[in-house]
Design a protein around this motif. Structure first.
Motif, mmCIF file in Angstrom:
data_model
loop_
_atom_site.group_PDB
_atom_site.id
_atom_site.type_symbol
_atom_site.label_atom_id
_atom_site.label_comp_id
_atom_site.label_asym_id
_atom_site.label_seq_id
_atom_site.Cartn_x
_atom_site.Cartn_y
_atom_site.Cartn_z
ATOM 1 N N LYS A 147 -8.848 9.593 -5.983
ATOM 2 C CA LYS A 147 -8.264 8.774 -4.928
ATOM 3 C C LYS A 147 -8.785 9.215 -3.564
ATOM 4 O O LYS A 147 -9.173 10.368 -3.379
ATOM 5 C CB LYS A 147 -6.737 8.897 -4.961
ATOM 6 C CG LYS A 147 -6.081 8.417 -6.252
ATOM 7 C CD LYS A 147 -6.227 6.918 -6.413
ATOM 8 C CE LYS A 147 -5.543 6.411 -7.669
ATOM 9 N NZ LYS A 147 -4.067 6.469 -7.560
ATOM 10 N N LEU B 139 -7.743 1.827 3.093
ATOM 11 C CA LEU B 139 -7.049 1.000 2.112
ATOM 12 C C LEU B 139 -7.967 -0.098 1.594
ATOM 13 O O LEU B 139 -8.847 -0.575 2.316
ATOM 14 C CB LEU B 139 -5.804 0.365 2.737
ATOM 15 C CG LEU B 139 -4.652 1.315 3.062
ATOM 16 C CD1 LEU B 139 -3.593 0.590 3.884
ATOM 17 C CD2 LEU B 139 -4.037 1.882 1.785
ATOM 18 N N PRO B 140 -7.755 -0.540 0.355
ATOM 19 C CA PRO B 140 -8.558 -1.664 -0.147
ATOM 20 C C PRO B 140 -8.228 -2.931 0.627
ATOM 21 O O PRO B 140 -7.154 -3.041 1.221
ATOM 22 C CB PRO B 140 -8.125 -1.766 -1.625
ATOM 23 C CG PRO B 140 -6.798 -1.096 -1.690
ATOM 24 C CD PRO B 140 -6.818 -0.017 -0.649
ATOM 25 N N PRO B 141 -9.132 -3.911 0.646
ATOM 26 C CA PRO B 141 -8.869 -5.149 1.382
ATOM 27 C C PRO B 141 -7.625 -5.846 0.867
ATOM 28 O O PRO B 141 -7.262 -5.721 -0.312
ATOM 29 C CB PRO B 141 -10.125 -5.993 1.124
ATOM 30 C CG PRO B 141 -11.166 -5.013 0.694
ATOM 31 C CD PRO B 141 -10.436 -3.914 -0.006
ATOM 32 N N GLU B 142 -6.962 -6.573 1.764
ATOM 33 C CA GLU B 142 -5.791 -7.349 1.364
ATOM 34 C C GLU B 142 -6.209 -8.389 0.338
ATOM 35 O O GLU B 142 -7.229 -9.063 0.478
ATOM 36 C CB GLU B 142 -5.172 -8.056 2.578
ATOM 37 C CG GLU B 142 -4.523 -7.103 3.561
ATOM 38 C CD GLU B 142 -3.103 -6.718 3.160
ATOM 39 O OE1 GLU B 142 -2.769 -6.869 1.963
ATOM 40 O OE2 GLU B 142 -2.354 -6.273 4.024
ATOM 41 N N GLU B 143 -5.382 -8.526 -0.706
ATOM 42 C CA GLU B 143 -5.660 -9.562 -1.692
ATOM 43 C C GLU B 143 -5.350 -10.932 -1.109
ATOM 44 O O GLU B 143 -4.389 -11.097 -0.363
ATOM 45 C CB GLU B 143 -4.801 -9.333 -2.946
ATOM 46 C CG GLU B 143 -5.176 -8.072 -3.702
ATOM 47 C CD GLU B 143 -4.258 -7.862 -4.885
ATOM 48 O OE1 GLU B 143 -3.241 -8.578 -4.965
ATOM 49 O OE2 GLU B 143 -4.544 -6.985 -5.705
ATOM 50 N N ARG C 261 -0.563 -4.169 8.153
ATOM 51 C CA ARG C 261 -0.411 -3.814 6.740
ATOM 52 C C ARG C 261 0.977 -3.233 6.503
ATOM 53 O O ARG C 261 1.476 -2.422 7.295
ATOM 54 C CB ARG C 261 -1.464 -2.768 6.324
ATOM 55 C CG ARG C 261 -2.898 -3.122 6.652
ATOM 56 C CD ARG C 261 -3.421 -4.270 5.833
ATOM 57 N NE ARG C 261 -3.613 -3.922 4.435
ATOM 58 C CZ ARG C 261 -4.755 -3.487 3.914
ATOM 59 N NH1 ARG C 261 -5.816 -3.299 4.692
ATOM 60 N NH2 ARG C 261 -4.859 -3.236 2.623
ATOM 61 N N GLN D 223 -2.523 4.582 -3.055
ATOM 62 C CA GLN D 223 -3.854 4.095 -2.683
ATOM 63 C C GLN D 223 -4.592 5.113 -1.814
ATOM 64 O O GLN D 223 -5.812 5.217 -1.873
ATOM 65 C CB GLN D 223 -3.739 2.770 -1.920
ATOM 66 C CG GLN D 223 -3.666 1.535 -2.802
ATOM 67 C CD GLN D 223 -2.308 1.414 -3.470
ATOM 68 O OE1 GLN D 223 -1.282 1.463 -2.803
ATOM 69 N NE2 GLN D 223 -2.312 1.252 -4.769
ATOM 70 N N ASN E 183 0.829 -1.192 0.000
ATOM 71 C CA ASN E 183 0.000 0.000 0.000
ATOM 72 C C ASN E 183 0.866 1.245 0.000
ATOM 73 O O ASN E 183 1.729 1.415 0.868
ATOM 74 C CB ASN E 183 -0.895 -0.032 1.239
ATOM 75 C CG ASN E 183 -1.642 -1.349 1.363
ATOM 76 O OD1 ASN E 183 -2.552 -1.628 0.606
ATOM 77 N ND2 ASN E 183 -1.224 -2.188 2.304
#
Length: 443
Positions: A112, A163-167, A50, A84, A3
């Motif tokens: 963003k 932040l977007p979710p963890e892949e 993260r 991000q 991130n």
């Protein structure tokens, strides 16, 4: 997912101070940009589980056509595109300015997530100052004092929430796969190395630097051990200015190293070691990843007498801060000695996961103190009580002491050296943490 957080704002609002605070005052990785009087800074941080890459950008201005101002703007635009989350830093003492409004409009157009952060709010009575920044239309302003640390932890909490979710792990990666990032400056042979290791041309090899446009993950097995090779050759994006190639390459390398277990840093055996090699080694070291220094193109110089000794002397001088790293001389083009890389990868991976029993660790501490006790500082005696190893990858050791601030960096280095002498840890960083322990009778 790794991130990227960009800190953006006009000059002199405290961006570098906040950068240092959010990266826990770690030594910043500097990328010197020709024609720009300030360095572009990258730092890493871990918060809420993260991994964060934080970028300190230059002061943004508009209406100036000089080369410096235009280059700073260009770099900020690239940082915003890659980030991000954007921290828009503002000056609580000066209040909202016309330049702030222009920057806010630019950030709003980026699409963003933007956090307006009002800096220099040193005490509670100053909190109402933030209401003057609602006019930006970017949501509730957040207040911090970067100089004093007020609000920095809560700011990182807020960043992580946006932040977007963890892949999820890619399904074809085996749970025991060793992930190896192949890093190095342009044209040093990264793609050639991967092609030789795989025995087939799965990525394009070209003598022009930067022909690999993106990081490429290749999954394969060698002697029944699964591996993932991450190729971080320089990338190029259309419609971007020329200096964006190196900028994106640096960010791609940072993210790839954080995804990997360890890194192969390719060095040019013919041209020697550069400052860029130092920065790349710093990426891996700061991220706590294992490191193997692969001196490539050695077939071009290995016949010269004393070439190896001269190169090792230069390596020790330029990359002494990663003296724990393995070093191997190879030729990616001919395949010479490449098979010797795999035992080093496995050894490094094992050393990263090594755990020392607490009893042995404290026997070592007792012996280290007997041989070389920490010196007293201003008449105050420094005491180390005991040590534990709470984490692996990288091996992390916590020493409980009465006065952590009184222990000099050189004594930290002494403790690390004793750990390495007794237990190895070849190829991996070792983290030393000092934690205060209150004890009756300390003086």
């Amino acid at each position: 997912m790794n991130n990227i957080i960009a800190i953006v704002g006009r000059p002199n609002v405290g961006k570098s101070t906040l950068f240092n605070r959010l990266t826990a005052a770690r030594t910043a990785i500097e990328e010197k940009v020709p024609g720009v009087t300030r360095d572009r800074l990258y730092g890493t941080s871990e918060w809420c589980g993260r991994n964060l890459v934080i970028i300190d950008t230059g002061g943004l201005t508009f209406g100036r056509d000089d080369q410096l101002a235009s280059q700073v703007r260009r770099q900020i635009e690239l940082a915003v595109e890659e980030a991000q989350v954007i921290i828009f830093l503002l000056d609580g003492r000066e209040g909202l300015t016309a330049l702030d409004e222009e920057i806010g409009e630019m950030l709003r157009r980026s699409g963003k997530p933007v956090i307006p952060v009002v800096n220099k709010i040193d005490h509670f009575e100053m909190e109402p100052v933030k209401y003057g920044f609602y006019g930006l239309g970017l949501g509730d302003p957040y207040t911090v004092s970067a100089a004093h640390g007020k609000g920095s932890g809560e700011l990182l909490d807020l960043v992580c929430s946006m932040l977007p979710p963890e892949e999820e792990q890619i399904a074809e990666y085996a749970a025991d796969a060793v992930k190896v990032a192949v890093i190095g400056r342009p044209n040093v042979g990264k793609s050639s190395l991967i092609n030789s290791i795989l025995g087939e041309e799965r990525v394009i090899v070209n003598s022009m630097p930067g022909t690999t446009r993106d990081a490429i993950d290749t999954v394969f097995e060698y002697r029944e051990q699964p591996y993932v090779l991450i190729d971080t050759a320089g990338m190029r994006r259309k419609s971007k200015v020329k200096d964006s190639v190196e900028y994106y390459s640096v960010l791609r390398t940072l993210k790839a190293v954080q995804r990997a277990d360890l890194a192969l840093l390719l060095l040019d055996g013919e041209k020697g070691i550069t400052e860029q090699d130092q920065r790349l080694a710093g990426f891996a070291d700061q991220a706590g990843r294992g490191l193997i220094l692969v001196v490539n193109k050695w077939d071009l110089v290995r016949e010269r007498q004393q070439a190896r000794e001269e190169y090792l002397d230069n390596l020790n001088r330029m990359l002494g801060f990663v003296s724990y790293a393995h070093v191997i001389f190879v030729s990616a083009l001919t395949g010479w000695r490449l098979e010797r890389i795999f035992p080093l990868i496995i050894e490094t991976w094992q050393e990263q996961h090594k755990r020392i029993p607490t009893s042995l660790l404290n026997e070592l501490l007792e012996d280290a103190l007997a041989v070389n006790p920490p010196p007293s500082v201003k008449g105050k005696r420094v005491k180390l009580f005991y040590a534990t190893q709470p984490e692996v990858k990288p091996p992390t050791f916590v020493f409980f002491v009465n006065e952590p601030d009184l222990i000099h960096f050189s004594y930290r280095r002494y403790l690390e050296n004793r750990l390495r002498e007794s237990f190895g840890f070849k190829g991996t960083p070792v983290i030393i943490k000092l934690k205060k322990r209150e004890r009756r009778g300390d003086a």
